[in-house]
Design a protein around this motif. Structure first.
Motif, PDB file in Angstrom:
ATOM      1  N   LEU A 174       1.133  -1.805 -29.238  1.00  0.00           N
ATOM      2  CA  LEU A 174      -0.312  -1.634 -29.035  1.00  0.00           C
ATOM      3  C   LEU A 174      -0.617  -1.573 -27.537  1.00  0.00           C
ATOM      4  CD1 LEU A 174      -1.845  -3.980 -31.725  1.00  0.00           C
ATOM      5  CD2 LEU A 174      -2.306  -1.543 -31.462  1.00  0.00           C
ATOM      6  N   LEU A 175      -1.522  -0.693 -27.165  1.00  0.00           N
ATOM      7  CA  LEU A 175      -1.872  -0.538 -25.750  1.00  0.00           C
ATOM      8  C   LEU A 175      -3.205  -1.218 -25.489  1.00  0.00           C
ATOM      9  CD1 LEU A 175      -0.985   3.243 -25.399  1.00  0.00           C
ATOM     10  CD2 LEU A 175       0.419   1.328 -24.656  1.00  0.00           C
ATOM     11  N   ASP A 176      -3.454  -1.425 -24.249  1.00  0.00           N
ATOM     12  CA  ASP A 176      -4.718  -2.035 -23.843  1.00  0.00           C
ATOM     13  C   ASP A 176      -5.780  -0.932 -23.813  1.00  0.00           C
ATOM     14  OD1 ASP A 176      -6.673  -3.560 -22.838  1.00  0.00           O
ATOM     15  OD2 ASP A 176      -5.890  -3.646 -20.784  1.00  0.00           O
ATOM     16  N   MET A 177      -6.400  -0.689 -24.982  1.00  0.00           N
ATOM     17  CA  MET A 177      -7.359   0.418 -25.040  1.00  0.00           C
ATOM     18  C   MET A 177      -8.498   0.084 -25.990  1.00  0.00           C
ATOM     19  SD  MET A 177      -4.991   3.016 -27.236  1.00  0.00           S
ATOM     20  CE  MET A 177      -5.917   3.614 -28.634  1.00  0.00           C
ATOM     21  N   TYR A 227       2.473   7.413 -25.467  1.00  0.00           N
ATOM     22  CA  TYR A 227       2.705   6.621 -24.256  1.00  0.00           C
ATOM     23  C   TYR A 227       4.180   6.211 -24.170  1.00  0.00           C
ATOM     24  CZ  TYR A 227       2.075   2.906 -20.784  1.00  0.00           C
ATOM     25  OH  TYR A 227       2.165   2.125 -19.664  1.00  0.00           O
ATOM     26  N   ASN A 228       4.716   5.796 -25.312  1.00  0.00           N
ATOM     27  CA  ASN A 228       6.107   5.330 -25.360  1.00  0.00           C
ATOM     28  C   ASN A 228       7.077   6.430 -24.909  1.00  0.00           C
ATOM     29  OD1 ASN A 228       8.684   5.018 -27.555  1.00  0.00           O
ATOM     30  ND2 ASN A 228       8.161   3.225 -26.341  1.00  0.00           N
ATOM     31  N   ILE A 229       6.901   7.657 -25.462  1.00  0.00           N
ATOM     32  CA  ILE A 229       7.878   8.722 -25.120  1.00  0.00           C
ATOM     33  C   ILE A 229       7.677   9.220 -23.696  1.00  0.00           C
ATOM     34  CG2 ILE A 229       6.642  10.799 -25.929  1.00  0.00           C
ATOM     35  CD1 ILE A 229       9.440  11.527 -27.232  1.00  0.00           C
ATOM     36  N   LEU A 230       6.435   9.127 -23.189  1.00  0.00           N
ATOM     37  CA  LEU A 230       6.195   9.608 -21.824  1.00  0.00           C
ATOM     38  C   LEU A 230       6.691   8.631 -20.763  1.00  0.00           C
ATOM     39  CD1 LEU A 230       2.617  11.200 -21.875  1.00  0.00           C
ATOM     40  CD2 LEU A 230       4.793  12.381 -21.605  1.00  0.00           C
ATOM     41  N   TYR A 231       6.498   7.328 -21.015  1.00  0.00           N
ATOM     42  CA  TYR A 231       6.732   6.366 -19.929  1.00  0.00           C
ATOM     43  C   TYR A 231       7.814   5.331 -20.207  1.00  0.00           C
ATOM     44  CZ  TYR A 231       2.294   8.304 -18.321  1.00  0.00           C
ATOM     45  OH  TYR A 231       1.302   9.148 -17.912  1.00  0.00           O
ATOM     46  N   LYS A 282      -8.693  12.991 -30.777  1.00  0.00           N
ATOM     47  CA  LYS A 282      -8.772  13.126 -29.316  1.00  0.00           C
ATOM     48  C   LYS A 282      -8.183  11.847 -28.734  1.00  0.00           C
ATOM     49  CE  LYS A 282     -11.762  14.360 -25.611  1.00  0.00           C
ATOM     50  NZ  LYS A 282     -12.790  14.458 -24.820  1.00  0.00           N
ATOM     51  N   LEU A 283      -7.107  11.972 -27.955  1.00  0.00           N
ATOM     52  CA  LEU A 283      -6.429  10.781 -27.437  1.00  0.00           C
ATOM     53  C   LEU A 283      -7.175  10.245 -26.214  1.00  0.00           C
ATOM     54  CD1 LEU A 283      -2.724  12.013 -27.719  1.00  0.00           C
ATOM     55  CD2 LEU A 283      -4.040  10.735 -29.395  1.00  0.00           C
ATOM     56  N   GLN A 284      -6.968   8.952 -25.959  1.00  0.00           N
ATOM     57  CA  GLN A 284      -7.657   8.326 -24.814  1.00  0.00           C
ATOM     58  C   GLN A 284      -6.889   8.616 -23.524  1.00  0.00           C
ATOM     59  OE1 GLN A 284      -8.969   4.281 -25.324  1.00  0.00           O
ATOM     60  NE2 GLN A 284      -9.157   4.554 -27.545  1.00  0.00           N
ATOM     61  N   ALA A 285      -7.490   9.441 -22.679  1.00  0.00           N
ATOM     62  CA  ALA A 285      -6.795   9.920 -21.480  1.00  0.00           C
ATOM     63  C   ALA A 285      -6.503   8.794 -20.498  1.00  0.00           C
ATOM     64  CB  ALA A 285      -7.631  10.996 -20.802  1.00  0.00           C
ATOM     65  N   ASP A 286      -7.433   7.804 -20.384  1.00  0.00           N
ATOM     66  CA  ASP A 286      -7.236   6.785 -19.344  1.00  0.00           C
ATOM     67  C   ASP A 286      -5.948   5.992 -19.548  1.00  0.00           C
ATOM     68  OD1 ASP A 286      -8.344   5.882 -21.634  1.00  0.00           O
ATOM     69  OD2 ASP A 286      -9.642   4.373 -20.715  1.00  0.00           O
ATOM     70  N   VAL A 287      -5.568   5.723 -20.817  1.00  0.00           N
ATOM     71  CA  VAL A 287      -4.317   4.955 -21.005  1.00  0.00           C
ATOM     72  C   VAL A 287      -3.094   5.855 -20.853  1.00  0.00           C
ATOM     73  CG1 VAL A 287      -5.135   3.041 -22.430  1.00  0.00           C
ATOM     74  CG2 VAL A 287      -4.557   5.200 -23.508  1.00  0.00           C
ATOM     75  N   LEU A 288      -3.219   7.157 -21.190  1.00  0.00           N
ATOM     76  CA  LEU A 288      -2.033   8.030 -21.177  1.00  0.00           C
ATOM     77  C   LEU A 288      -1.775   8.649 -19.804  1.00  0.00           C
ATOM     78  CD1 LEU A 288      -2.349   9.839 -24.615  1.00  0.00           C
ATOM     79  CD2 LEU A 288      -0.891   7.923 -23.985  1.00  0.00           C
ATOM     80  N   ASN A 289      -2.763   8.586 -18.909  1.00  0.00           N
ATOM     81  CA  ASN A 289      -2.558   9.233 -17.607  1.00  0.00           C
ATOM     82  C   ASN A 289      -1.853   8.346 -16.602  1.00  0.00           C
ATOM     83  OD1 ASN A 289      -3.300  11.865 -17.857  1.00  0.00           O
ATOM     84  ND2 ASN A 289      -5.478  11.455 -17.547  1.00  0.00           N
ATOM     85  N   THR A 290      -1.772   7.043 -16.912  1.00  0.00           N
ATOM     86  CA  THR A 290      -1.065   6.170 -15.965  1.00  0.00           C
ATOM     87  C   THR A 290       0.089   5.494 -16.671  1.00  0.00           C
ATOM     88  OG1 THR A 290      -2.786   4.585 -16.503  1.00  0.00           O
ATOM     89  CG2 THR A 290      -2.914   5.654 -14.351  1.00  0.00           C
ATOM     90  N   SER A 318      -4.702   9.031  -9.930  1.00  0.00           N
ATOM     91  CA  SER A 318      -3.901   7.937 -10.474  1.00  0.00           C
ATOM     92  C   SER A 318      -2.730   8.441 -11.282  1.00  0.00           C
ATOM     93  CB  SER A 318      -4.786   7.033 -11.341  1.00  0.00           C
ATOM     94  OG  SER A 318      -5.296   7.804 -12.419  1.00  0.00           O
ATOM     95  N   GLY A 319      -2.959   9.543 -12.021  1.00  0.00           N
ATOM     96  CA  GLY A 319      -1.886  10.054 -12.885  1.00  0.00           C
ATOM     97  C   GLY A 319      -0.658  10.426 -12.109  1.00  0.00           C
ATOM     98  N   SER A 320      -0.860  11.170 -11.056  1.00  0.00           N
ATOM     99  CA  SER A 320       0.316  11.656 -10.350  1.00  0.00           C
ATOM    100  C   SER A 320       1.014  10.525  -9.629  1.00  0.00           C
ATOM    101  CB  SER A 320      -0.067  12.768  -9.384  1.00  0.00           C
ATOM    102  OG  SER A 320      -0.837  12.223  -8.359  1.00  0.00           O
ATOM    103  N   SER A 321       0.238   9.595  -9.129  1.00  0.00           N
ATOM    104  CA  SER A 321       0.902   8.526  -8.387  1.00  0.00           C
ATOM    105  C   SER A 321       1.615   7.590  -9.350  1.00  0.00           C
ATOM    106  CB  SER A 321      -0.103   7.757  -7.549  1.00  0.00           C
ATOM    107  OG  SER A 321      -1.107   7.230  -8.403  1.00  0.00           O
ATOM    108  N   ALA A 322       1.039   7.430 -10.527  1.00  0.00           N
ATOM    109  CA  ALA A 322       1.631   6.467 -11.446  1.00  0.00           C
ATOM    110  C   ALA A 322       2.986   6.894 -11.929  1.00  0.00           C
ATOM    111  CB  ALA A 322       0.683   6.279 -12.627  1.00  0.00           C
ATOM    112  N   GLY A 323       3.045   8.128 -12.374  1.00  0.00           N
ATOM    113  CA  GLY A 323       4.304   8.524 -12.996  1.00  0.00           C
ATOM    114  C   GLY A 323       5.317   9.094 -12.053  1.00  0.00           C
TER     115      GLY A 323
END
Length: 1310
Positions: A676-679, A252-256, A693-701, A2-7
């Motif tokens: 705020l993110l859905d997490m 999340y903001n700076i990445l996406y 430890k950051l939540q990977a599921d929200v940051l990978n997509t 999912s990560g690679s396809s998302a970004g």
């Protein structure tokens, strides 16, 4: 995934590609650094020890807190993107180049910021920005492991004495490693029971901290923005209250959600506490460069930086050295930024991890940064190769330059202009290197900026604490941060767009009334704006220098191919730039620099890009540069002023910053605010001092509804791709890249050592690439030297004149010396001094001398002697000896360094046509080569070595005077041999003979020859190429006549032998009564050279250039058959033509004019034949009459006619001419020298040519009645038409300043 396809679709236009966290992996625990172990393995293998025991053994000598432990990538978001695949090993290595670092509460733990760069094989770059801080170790396993290591360390220390410094290995790499592994603290103690300063650790009383790194990976170098974002992220975990939003929101903001600013626009996005602004230059401006040039200039000083910049332009090896990673990166990026419009084409590693130290062995140009340890002295740092190295000690503001280093054009005015720009920003130049001292033992070394406190450094010197606020405001802010209701309110207002000004102002670290600086900018923003202004202005000064120097470069680009494919296919064989014409068009002071620079890879690539721009879109830097040149042409009507050496200052300093200022004053685009993110709530709970430890599921997509995340239509994709190309992100991997990589001989495919897979096999593969590259470079260099030396016509037609300037030749030879040094440095393990080649020669010399002593008999050279040639039958041949040539160089007191000695030896061997032979002899001692070189070294690859020697052998086809013409002040032994004509039994004379040898650089003075000795040796300062010999005697004794065939003179160092033909008597009452003759020399080519591969194909040096062999007039008359009138006239035309050609050559290339005036087939020889034609010389029962007798009779007639008043009626100019003619002839007759009648005629012709009187004297002689008695009716001199034609030919010499050698005009008083 999912990560690679998302970004993926959005990746090219995203501000940041990855957010990475590196640190200790608590599950695997403490692991020694694998790469350090690999390094120990390689060293042990090289030294012949068992590598396996070396690699596994722990390093107990070193205090555990100082050891390197393995760091790991703990998390990265997203997992991967197709545009820029994640290189885990490289990122881990560059985020933590030294591995994990441990501290206790007693040590300093300030956060550090540094950046790095990863260059891919296609040349595209990715930037990394790293914020490193110390986090408390909570894992009991790691604390107890550290405690155990300390106990083992102490036991080891108490059981053995502290080891003395080992001297077993003289390896340069060993000393390099040890200097880098020295303890951080300047004091190292031998006993473990000493004070706390020794850095002991006791888990019961000490708190253990370990380094952790937060890293942003971006496609473009927005250094300030990333630094501010990361420091705000770190600040959020150091304060007691939680940040307004979870940290995931900001990441999340700076990445996406933050896009790359589009070209020519500015962008504002939000960090944790305050907004961050960045901007990107427009298409017509200089490309983005965010690293502070002011810091680089302050660290090195303007003059030092300009010198390092010059070394970079000339593609030398540049090694930066500093304790601070960010300083290494700042200086490296500053220098490469200033190269515009050129680009560094070779290995570029601003931060070289300790495990890659073997890369300093690379025999290619490189720009690398090496971290120094505190208290490490430069003298302990022994580098594999230093002959062509520019060493930059950043912390001590000190540089070491290579020898033979040309200055940048107009250097002093250029430095002055840069100083003025810096001064206008309140920065004074740190001139000269201060005494080298150890810096304070702190983790942040002091900078000159700290002492000056100029505002330009406020941002740079940001110490990463919670803002630099005064105590009162800090207390208020802490109180507000502690209030949860207010924090929630703050987050809410932020989302609705309302701000609470007082809190915001405190957060920004300034008082409210100061907030509105100019246009509502904070002090930090003001600082950033000043920095950006200064960057642009400094870069414009550099860019303007290149625009002036290369204003008309386009005129010299050779566009020869019909289409791109045929050009790419034949790239290597083609001449793309007319170097000789370009250089001849440049001001003299620029030539030493320019002649070297146009040979570099970066210039070749620049010209390649220019040629390719006719078939495809212009490369970005080239487009900007060409636009500037066109603009300069538009304003500057007087094109020639571009070529003068007068310094032209940059005239656009004010305008150049306007566009950038407007972008920063008026923000073009504001990114979406963090939200705020859905997490799941409460997972990453705020714990002061610990990064959660950051939540990977929200940051990978990435987001699916972002307005720019789906800009993936074909047109947009193309646009993005072009945009990336403009920022050096060339993602083309098609035919073009393949061909260009092959065409740009070396370094292109090795720009960046591969940081991930570092097995010995990979290192061997890399070195194999180097060996192939060096061989290819050697082939291209020798081919180029041959082609240039023989001249292009010579290559095309099989003959022709040498078409190379001395300057170009010198540049090519200097680059050959550099190549040989790099070959001899590759894989080196034992070296003394700075030159690897000279070190090898010294080892060879020592070994051979030892063998000599063992045999205790005179050594017989295994090199065959040169065969004697017929022409130098009386000159004993010079033995070929590698030793003898070394001793000559060692005896030259003028050369002070090993690098200088190696270069002189190469030049001497090249001039003697023995370079290949000598090097073959040197490498024939295989045991020595094995001792000195590692097994992967170039010199231990048999097949490549043979090919290399073969390429060098091809240089024997041409003549070089590269030793004689460079070392002009050395003393040289010359051997003179006089060869009489034996058959007439007049080999001896009773008189006292003397000789004087003259060359282009001076003469030997008159030297008496001992009686009845025909050979002598004398030492005199280098005479250069020899031109004349004066030979004479004092006419004493009964046998005062002497018949000399020729004189041979040999330079005993270079072996060059000159023959000075005579074939005449010296003595009163014989021949023309001469007691002294001036003989003109010619270089003798040793016979039998063709079969030994040492033949010469260059046009003969001492004859007139490009001359096809005419019938030699002297040889014709000598055999009794007289030349025809047509042959005589042709010979005169040829002689005059050669003199004109002589003056059309550059001054330094002209050679000897004396040869063209007086030698074989010269002007004097041709005019002698003209005067001899129809001359009644032989009389029955009377002695021979000479042309000079006719001249004297003519003078006698003119003088008597003058006394009788016959000449009074003649026109005034004619009377003056008569007087001048008589005056010159009488002056020649009254000289104390006994030069004989033919010698006097030669002198008259030379003086007449010099003073432009010949064509005035000819009509006088024709009109003189004496001519009727002494010449037959058919004589050329009595034919008016022929004489007028001769006058016309001689008139062409009037445009040239003819100067005569001192040996010709000695004793003449006019």
């Amino acid at each position: 995934m999912s990560g690679s396809s998302a970004g993926s679709g959005a990746a090219p236009c995203r501000f940041a590609h990855y957010f990475v966290i590196c640190g200790i992996d608590t599950e695997t625990g403490l692991e020694p650094d694998e790469l350090a172990a690999l390094y120990r393995w390689l060293e042990a293998d090289r030294q012949g020890r068992d590598p396996d025991t070396a690699a596994t053994g722990e390093n107990f000598e070193e205090s555990p807190l100082k050891r390197t432990f393995k760091s790991k990538v703990l998390a990265r978001y997203p997992e991967n993107i197709e545009w820029n695949p994640f290189d885990q090993d490289a990122v881990n290595m560059l985020c933590m180049p030294k591995g994990l670092s441990f501290r206790t509460q007693a040590d300093q733990r300030d956060p550090q910021f540094h950046s790095f760069i990863i260059t891919k094989e296609d040349g595209s770059r990715t930037y990394g920005f790293v914020h490193t801080f110390y986090e408390q170790v909570t894992s009991p396993q790691i604390c107890s492991a550290m405690q155990t290591l300390y106990q083992m360390h102490n036991a080891e220390h108490t059981s053995t004495n502290p080891p003395s410094s080992s001297s077993s290995s003289s390896s340069s790499m060993d000393s390099l490693a040890s200097s880098l592994d020295e303890a951080d603290s300047p004091t190292s103690s031998s006993s473990s029971s000493s004070s706390r300063a020794d850095g002991t650790y006791d888990s019961t009383r000490d708190t253990l901290y370990v380094s952790k790194a937060l890293c942003l990976i971006t496609p473009m170098p927005f250094m300030h923005a990333c630094r501010r974002f990361l420091s705000q992220l770190h600040r959020a975990i150091t304060v007691s209250s939680a940040p307004p939003l979870p940290l995931e929101s900001y990441v999340y903001n700076i990445l996406y959600e933050v896009p790359l600013p589009t070209s020519g626009r500015s962008l504002k996005f939000h960090g944790v506490y305050e907004p961050i602004v960045c901007q990107r230059p427009g298409p017509g401006e200089l490309p983005l460069a965010d690293f502070p040039l002011a810091e680089a200039f302050s660290l090195l000083g303007v003059e030092n930086l300009v010198q390092v910049f010059t070394c970079t332009l000339l593609e030398m090896q540049i090694l930066l050295y500093s304790q601070d990673y960010q300083r290494l990166m700042t200086v490296a990026e500053s220098i490469t930024t200033l190269l515009f419009p050129f680009q560094w084409q070779h290995v570029y590693v601003p931060i070289l991890p300790a495990s890659l130290l073997h890369f300093l062995d690379a025999p290619v140009p490189y720009l690398m940064g090496l971290q120094s340890k505190e208290g490490t002295d430069r003298s302990k740092l022994e580098l594999p190769q230093e002959a062509n190295l520019c060493f930059v000690d950043i912390d001590n503001h000190y540089i070491e330059l290579p020898e033979d280093f040309p200055w940048f054009p107009n250097k002093s005015e250029f430095i002055q202009e840069l100083r003025e720009v810096l001064l206008s920003f309140g920065i004074t130049d740190n001139t000269g290197a201060p005494p080298r001292t150890r810096s304070r033992p702190s983790s942040t070394p002091s900078t000159p900026g700290r002492e000056r406190k100029t505002t330009a450094f406020r941002q740079l010197e940001d110490d990463g604490r919670n803002g630099n606020l005064a105590g009162e405001e800090l207390a208020v802010l802490e109180l507000l941060k502690g209030n949860a209701t207010l924090e929630r309110l703050q987050a809410l207002t932020k989302r609705t767009g309302v701000t609470v000004a007082r809190v915001e102002a405190l957060r920004a670290g300034v008082k409210p009334q100061d907030t509105e600086g100019q246009g509502g900018r904070t002090a930090a923003e003001e600082d950033e704006l000043r920095n950006a202004r200064l960057n642009v202005q400094l870069r414009e000064v550099f860019a303007s220098r290149f625009a002036t120097m290369f204003a008309d470069y386009e005129a010299f680009v050779i566009q020869s191919a019909p289409d791109l494919e045929s050009w790419l296919t034949n790239r290597e064989q083609m001449h793309n730039f007319d170097k000789a014409s370009f250089l001849s068009d440049q001001p003299e002071p620029y030539l030493p620099f320019l002649s070297h620079f146009i040979e570099t890879q970066m210039f070749a690539t620049f010209i390649d890009n220019k040629i390719m721009s006719q078939w495809e879109e212009k490369e970005a830097l080239l487009r900007v540069f060409d636009a500037r040149i066109d603009k300069a042409r538009l304003y500057n009507v007087r094109a020639p002023s571009l070529r003068s050496s007068n310094y032209q200052r940059c005239s656009i300093l004010k305008e150049c910053v306007q566009a950038m200022e407007q972008r920063l004053m008026k923000i073009d685009h504001t990114a979406i605010h963090p939200h705020l993110l859905d997490m799941k709530i409460g997972q990453g709970k705020h714990e002061q001092g610990f990064f959660p430890k950051l939540q990977a599921d929200v940051l990978n997509t990435g987001p699916t509804n972002n307005k720019w995340s789906h800009r993936t239509a074909t047109a947009q994709r193309k646009k993005d791709r072009h945009k990336q190309q403009t920022e050096h992100l060339n993602l083309d991997n098609d035919l073009k890249e393949k061909y260009m990589q092959e065409a740009r001989s070396l370094g292109k495919n090795l720009r960046q050592p591969k940081l991930s897979d570092l097995s010995p096999a990979v290192i061997a593969q890399t070195n194999w690439k180097f060996v192939e590259g060096l061989l290819k470079e050697c082939r291209l260099k020798t081919k180029r030297m041959l082609v240039e030396k023989m001249g292009r016509e010579a290559v095309e037609l099989g003959h022709g004149e040498a078409n190379i300037t001395g300057l170009e030749e010198n540049t090519l030879i200097a680059s050959l010396c550099d190549l040989l040094e790099r070959i001899w440095s590759h894989g080196l393990q034992v070296k003394q001094g700075k030159s690897a080649l000279w070190s090898h020669l010294l080892h060879y010399q020592a070994r051979e001398e030892k063998l000599e002593q063992q045999h205790s008999e005179s050594p017989v050279s295994n090199v065959p002697e040169r065969r004697k040639s017929d022409c130098c039958v009386a000159v004993p041949s010079l033995r070929v000896s590698l030793f003898q040539d070394m001793r000559h160089i060692q005896n030259m007191s003028e050369i002070k360094t090993d690098v200088g000695r190696a270069r002189a030896w190469i030049r001497l061997s090249l001039e003697k046509k023995l370079l290949s032979q000598h090097l073959k002899q040197l490498l024939s001692r295989q045991a020595l080569t094995k001792k000195l070189y590692k097994r992967y070294a170039f010199l231990r690859c048999e097949e490549e070595k043979e090919q290399f020697l073969y390429h060098l052998l091809s240089l024997n086809a041409v003549d070089y005077f590269c030793f004689t013409s460079v070392f002009t002040t050395i003393m040289i032994p010359y051997r003179v041999v006089i060869i009489p004509i034996k058959k007439l039994s007049n080999a001896m004379t009773t008189s006292n003979p003397w000789v004087c040898v003259s060359g282009e650089l001076g003469d030997s003075g008159i030297m008496q020859i001992p009686k009845n000795v025909l050979e002598m040796t004398f030492d005199v300062q280098n005479l250069g190429k020899l031109t004349t010999v004066q030979l004479g005697h004092d006419n004493a004794g009964l046998l005062a006549k002497w018949l000399v065939d020729c004189v041979m003179v040999r330079n005993e160092i270079t072996g060059h032998t000159y023959r000075f033909p005579c074939g005449r008597w010296l003595g009163k009452g014989v021949d023309d009564g001469s007691l002294e003759r001036v003989l003109i020399g010619e270089l003798v080519l040793p016979s039998g050279e063709e079969d030994s591969g040492r033949g010469c194909c260059t046009p003969p040096l001492q004859r007139s250039p490009s001359q096809t062999r005419r019938i030699s007039l002297t040889s014709l008359s000598g055999r009794g058959s007289k030349p025809t009138s047509a042959q005589i006239q042709e010979a005169i035309g040829e002689a005059v033509n050669n003199i004109i050609k002589h003056f059309h050559k550059p001054e330094k290339e002209r050679g000897s004019l004396t040869v063209l005036l007086c030698g074989e087939n010269s002007l004097v020889a041709a005019l002698e034949q003209f005067f001899h034609h129809g001359f009644k010389s032989a009389r029955l029962f009377q002695k021979t009459v000479f042309v000079w007798d006719f001249v004297e009779k003519a003078v006698a007639y003119m003088e008597s006619a003058d006394q009788m008043g016959d000449l009074q009626e003649t026109a005034e100019p004619l009377g003056m001419t008569c007087q001048s003619f008589c005056h010159y002839v009488n002056a020649i007759n009254s000289t104390p020298r006994n030069i004989g009648k033919d010698g006097k005629f030669q002198l008259l012709v030379c003086l007449g040519a010099r003073d432009r009187l010949l064509l005035q004297w000819l009509p006088l002689l024709v009109e003189c009645p004496v001519i009727l008695r002494m010449y037959e009716d058919t004589a050329l001199l009595r034919d008016r038409t022929t004489v007028n034609a001769l006058i016309g030919v001689l008139e062409t010499l009037h445009d040239f300043p003819i100067t005569l050698e001192a040996s010709l005009v000695k004793g003449i008083d006019l």
